[in-house]
Motif scaffolding. Structure first.
Motif, PDB file in Angstrom:
ATOM      1  N   VAL A  98       0.895  -1.143   0.076  1.00 33.49           N
ATOM      2  CA  VAL A  98      -0.104   0.263  -0.230  1.00 33.49           C
ATOM      3  C   VAL A  98       0.822   1.282  -0.145  1.00 33.49           C
ATOM      4  CG1 VAL A  98      -1.665   1.387   1.158  1.00 33.49           C
ATOM      5  CG2 VAL A  98      -1.752  -1.433   1.387  1.00 33.49           C
ATOM      6  N   ARG A  99       0.701   2.088  -0.767  1.00 35.63           N
ATOM      7  CA  ARG A  99       1.466   3.028  -0.823  1.00 35.63           C
ATOM      8  C   ARG A  99       0.609   4.731  -0.832  1.00 35.63           C
ATOM      9  NH1 ARG A  99       2.513  -0.034  -4.597  1.00 35.63           N
ATOM     10  NH2 ARG A  99       1.454   0.633  -6.088  1.00 35.63           N
ATOM     11  N   GLU A 100       0.795   5.512  -0.503  1.00 34.53           N
ATOM     12  CA  GLU A 100       0.247   6.991  -0.298  1.00 34.53           C
ATOM     13  C   GLU A 100       0.483   7.519  -1.553  1.00 34.53           C
ATOM     14  OE1 GLU A 100      -0.224  10.621   2.459  1.00 34.53           O
ATOM     15  OE2 GLU A 100      -0.214   8.845   3.489  1.00 34.53           O
ATOM     16  N   VAL A 101      -0.620   7.885  -2.243  1.00 34.84           N
ATOM     17  CA  VAL A 101      -0.521   8.715  -3.630  1.00 34.84           C
ATOM     18  C   VAL A 101      -0.353  10.097  -3.065  1.00 34.84           C
ATOM     19  CG1 VAL A 101      -1.503   9.373  -5.751  1.00 34.84           C
ATOM     20  CG2 VAL A 101      -1.442   7.034  -4.817  1.00 34.84           C
ATOM     21  N   MET A 102      -1.358  10.730  -2.388  1.00 32.81           N
ATOM     22  CA  MET A 102      -1.417  12.203  -1.942  1.00 32.81           C
ATOM     23  C   MET A 102      -2.299  12.294  -0.739  1.00 32.81           C
ATOM     24  SD  MET A 102      -4.085  13.890  -4.719  1.00 32.81           S
ATOM     25  CE  MET A 102      -4.091  15.320  -4.073  1.00 32.81           C
TER      26      MET A 102
ATOM     27  N   GLU B  69      -9.246  21.622  -4.587  1.00 37.41           N
ATOM     28  CA  GLU B  69      -8.865  20.330  -3.820  1.00 37.41           C
ATOM     29  C   GLU B  69      -9.153  19.397  -4.376  1.00 37.41           C
ATOM     30  OE1 GLU B  69      -8.008  23.676  -1.161  1.00 37.41           O
ATOM     31  OE2 GLU B  69      -9.823  23.078  -2.277  1.00 37.41           O
ATOM     32  N   ARG B  70     -10.633  19.245  -4.860  1.00 39.02           N
ATOM     33  CA  ARG B  70     -11.517  18.182  -5.341  1.00 39.02           C
ATOM     34  C   ARG B  70     -10.907  17.970  -6.697  1.00 39.02           C
ATOM     35  NH1 ARG B  70     -15.579  17.070  -1.830  1.00 39.02           N
ATOM     36  NH2 ARG B  70     -16.222  18.946  -0.724  1.00 39.02           N
ATOM     37  N   LYS B  71     -10.517  18.991  -7.551  1.00 39.60           N
ATOM     38  CA  LYS B  71      -9.987  18.756  -8.821  1.00 39.60           C
ATOM     39  C   LYS B  71      -8.499  18.000  -8.700  1.00 39.60           C
ATOM     40  CE  LYS B  71      -9.870  18.938 -13.193  1.00 39.60           C
ATOM     41  NZ  LYS B  71     -10.498  18.195 -14.131  1.00 39.60           N
ATOM     42  N   GLN B  72      -7.808  18.484  -7.854  1.00 43.48           N
ATOM     43  CA  GLN B  72      -6.418  17.954  -7.777  1.00 43.48           C
ATOM     44  C   GLN B  72      -6.726  16.382  -7.383  1.00 43.48           C
ATOM     45  OE1 GLN B  72      -4.262  19.557  -4.290  1.00 43.48           O
ATOM     46  NE2 GLN B  72      -2.638  18.405  -4.730  1.00 43.48           N
ATOM     47  N   LEU B  73      -7.734  15.920  -6.461  1.00 45.66           N
ATOM     48  CA  LEU B  73      -7.973  14.583  -6.207  1.00 45.66           C
ATOM     49  C   LEU B  73      -8.276  13.948  -7.321  1.00 45.66           C
ATOM     50  CD1 LEU B  73      -7.678  12.373  -4.086  1.00 45.66           C
ATOM     51  CD2 LEU B  73      -9.931  13.235  -3.335  1.00 45.66           C
ATOM     52  N   GLN B  74      -9.336  14.479  -8.175  1.00 45.24           N
ATOM     53  CA  GLN B  74      -9.898  13.811  -9.168  1.00 45.24           C
ATOM     54  C   GLN B  74      -8.757  13.431 -10.194  1.00 45.24           C
ATOM     55  OE1 GLN B  74     -13.179  15.781 -11.097  1.00 45.24           O
ATOM     56  NE2 GLN B  74     -13.415  14.488 -12.833  1.00 45.24           N
ATOM     57  N   THR B  75      -7.914  14.427 -10.473  1.00 46.35           N
ATOM     58  CA  THR B  75      -6.783  14.397 -11.439  1.00 46.35           C
ATOM     59  C   THR B  75      -5.927  13.288 -11.150  1.00 46.35           C
ATOM     60  OG1 THR B  75      -6.934  16.613 -12.152  1.00 46.35           O
ATOM     61  CG2 THR B  75      -4.952  15.447 -12.762  1.00 46.35           C
ATOM     62  N   ALA B  76      -5.546  13.204  -9.768  1.00 46.93           N
ATOM     63  CA  ALA B  76      -4.873  12.092  -9.273  1.00 46.93           C
ATOM     64  C   ALA B  76      -5.352  10.780  -9.495  1.00 46.93           C
ATOM     65  CB  ALA B  76      -4.369  12.350  -7.705  1.00 46.93           C
ATOM     66  N   ILE B  77      -6.570  10.585  -9.181  1.00 47.16           N
ATOM     67  CA  ILE B  77      -7.480   9.371  -9.380  1.00 47.16           C
ATOM     68  C   ILE B  77      -7.268   8.939 -10.666  1.00 47.16           C
ATOM     69  CG2 ILE B  77      -9.531   8.122  -9.254  1.00 47.16           C
ATOM     70  CD1 ILE B  77     -10.234   9.707  -6.534  1.00 47.16           C
ATOM     71  N   GLU B  78      -7.526   9.813 -11.844  1.00 48.42           N
ATOM     72  CA  GLU B  78      -7.831   9.628 -12.929  1.00 48.42           C
ATOM     73  C   GLU B  78      -6.489   9.177 -13.876  1.00 48.42           C
ATOM     74  OE1 GLU B  78      -9.249  13.165 -14.830  1.00 48.42           O
ATOM     75  OE2 GLU B  78     -11.451  12.669 -14.225  1.00 48.42           O
ATOM     76  N   GLU B  79      -5.224   9.723 -13.022  1.00 45.10           N
ATOM     77  CA  GLU B  79      -3.870   9.376 -13.568  1.00 45.10           C
ATOM     78  C   GLU B  79      -3.376   8.109 -12.944  1.00 45.10           C
ATOM     79  OE1 GLU B  79      -1.419  12.887 -12.685  1.00 45.10           O
ATOM     80  OE2 GLU B  79      -2.567  14.162 -14.512  1.00 45.10           O
ATOM     81  N   MET B  80      -4.062   7.471 -12.065  1.00 45.81           N
ATOM     82  CA  MET B  80      -3.432   6.069 -11.483  1.00 45.81           C
ATOM     83  C   MET B  80      -3.416   5.205 -12.679  1.00 45.81           C
ATOM     84  SD  MET B  80      -5.329   6.360  -7.903  1.00 45.81           S
ATOM     85  CE  MET B  80      -4.269   4.924  -7.100  1.00 45.81           C
ATOM     86  N   LYS B  81      -2.507   4.294 -12.446  1.00 48.90           N
ATOM     87  CA  LYS B  81      -2.327   3.332 -13.511  1.00 48.90           C
ATOM     88  C   LYS B  81      -2.141   1.875 -12.612  1.00 48.90           C
ATOM     89  CE  LYS B  81      -2.242   5.583 -17.491  1.00 48.90           C
ATOM     90  NZ  LYS B  81      -3.347   6.509 -17.422  1.00 48.90           N
ATOM     91  N   ALA B  82      -2.591   0.694 -13.191  1.00 53.02           N
ATOM     92  CA  ALA B  82      -2.099  -0.521 -12.587  1.00 53.02           C
ATOM     93  C   ALA B  82      -0.903  -0.716 -12.463  1.00 53.02           C
ATOM     94  CB  ALA B  82      -2.890  -1.724 -13.292  1.00 53.02           C
ATOM     95  N   LYS B  83      -0.277  -1.027 -11.212  1.00 54.54           N
ATOM     96  CA  LYS B  83       1.166  -1.311 -10.908  1.00 54.54           C
ATOM     97  C   LYS B  83       1.029  -2.916 -10.291  1.00 54.54           C
ATOM     98  CE  LYS B  83       2.575   3.364 -10.414  1.00 54.54           C
ATOM     99  NZ  LYS B  83       3.123   4.565  -9.640  1.00 54.54           N
ATOM    100  N   GLY B  84       2.302  -3.351 -10.346  1.00 54.74           N
ATOM    101  CA  GLY B  84       2.515  -4.717  -9.670  1.00 54.74           C
ATOM    102  C   GLY B  84       1.864  -5.807 -10.227  1.00 54.74           C
TER     103      GLY B  84
END
Length: 174
Positions: free
Chosen positions: A9-13, A22-37
């Motif tokens: 488990v890793r903290e993204v932000m 702040e909501r837009k910042q969170l939404q952007t971070a979620i949309e940019e997440m890619k599957a890893k591992g």
């Protein structure tokens, strides 16, 4: 706090949601997440959530946890667990109330449902709620409804509908 999980488990932000920026910042971070591992260890995620909820409880804060997942639980071989077997009994203590008092929202995004995980979440956090927001439907099932002949089962909704409902629930419960 936005976490990403697979074998660990890793903290993204972490951001305090004060307004639209702040909501837009969170939404952007979620949309940019890619599957890893190569693997997904749901037990590792739930252990981490338990610790975070306990820390919040000590601070007098109530945890609202949203889990977005494809439903796959496939831990790395050699950990002593088989895929799909999330036994949370070893992670739970009767004296601990952190997750029991937390609100857990499980949004299943993939085609795979994980009833074992949902059942264990309910045991750990009775206030948990499941939303099916993946691409699976059963014959005769209309979007936004429970599967035919299965009253009490979560309705199939879009991810946006699920997050909107979670937002309403958080406002109501907090």
């Amino acid at each position: 706090t936005l976490l990403q999980f697979d074998t660990s488990v890793r903290e993204v932000m972490s951001v305090e949601l004060k307004g639209d920026a702040e909501r837009k910042q969170l939404q952007t971070a979620i949309e940019e997440m890619k599957a890893k591992g190569l693997y997904t260890d749901m037990a590792a995620l739930l252990l981490d959530l338990k610790q975070r909820a306990a820390a919040m409880e000590k601070e007098g804060r109530k945890a609202h946890i949203i889990v977005l997942s494809d439903g796959l639980d496939d831990p790395r071989p050699g950990l002593g667990r088989k895929p799909g077997q999330v036994d949370l009994g070893k992670f739970r203590s009767e004296e601990e109330t952190a997750l029991k008092e937390s609100f857990v929202y499980y949004i299943s995004l993939g085609e795979i449902a994980n009833p074992a995980l949902e059942e264990q979440l309910k045991k750990m956090a009775p206030k948990s709620q499941t939303y099916l927001a993946g691409s699976r439907t059963e014959p005769g099932q209309k979007p936004g409804t429970a599967p035919p002949g299965k009253p009490g089962e979560p309705a199939q909704v879009t991810p946006e509908q699920a997050l909107s409902q979670v937002g309403s629930d958080v406002k109501k419960n907090f």
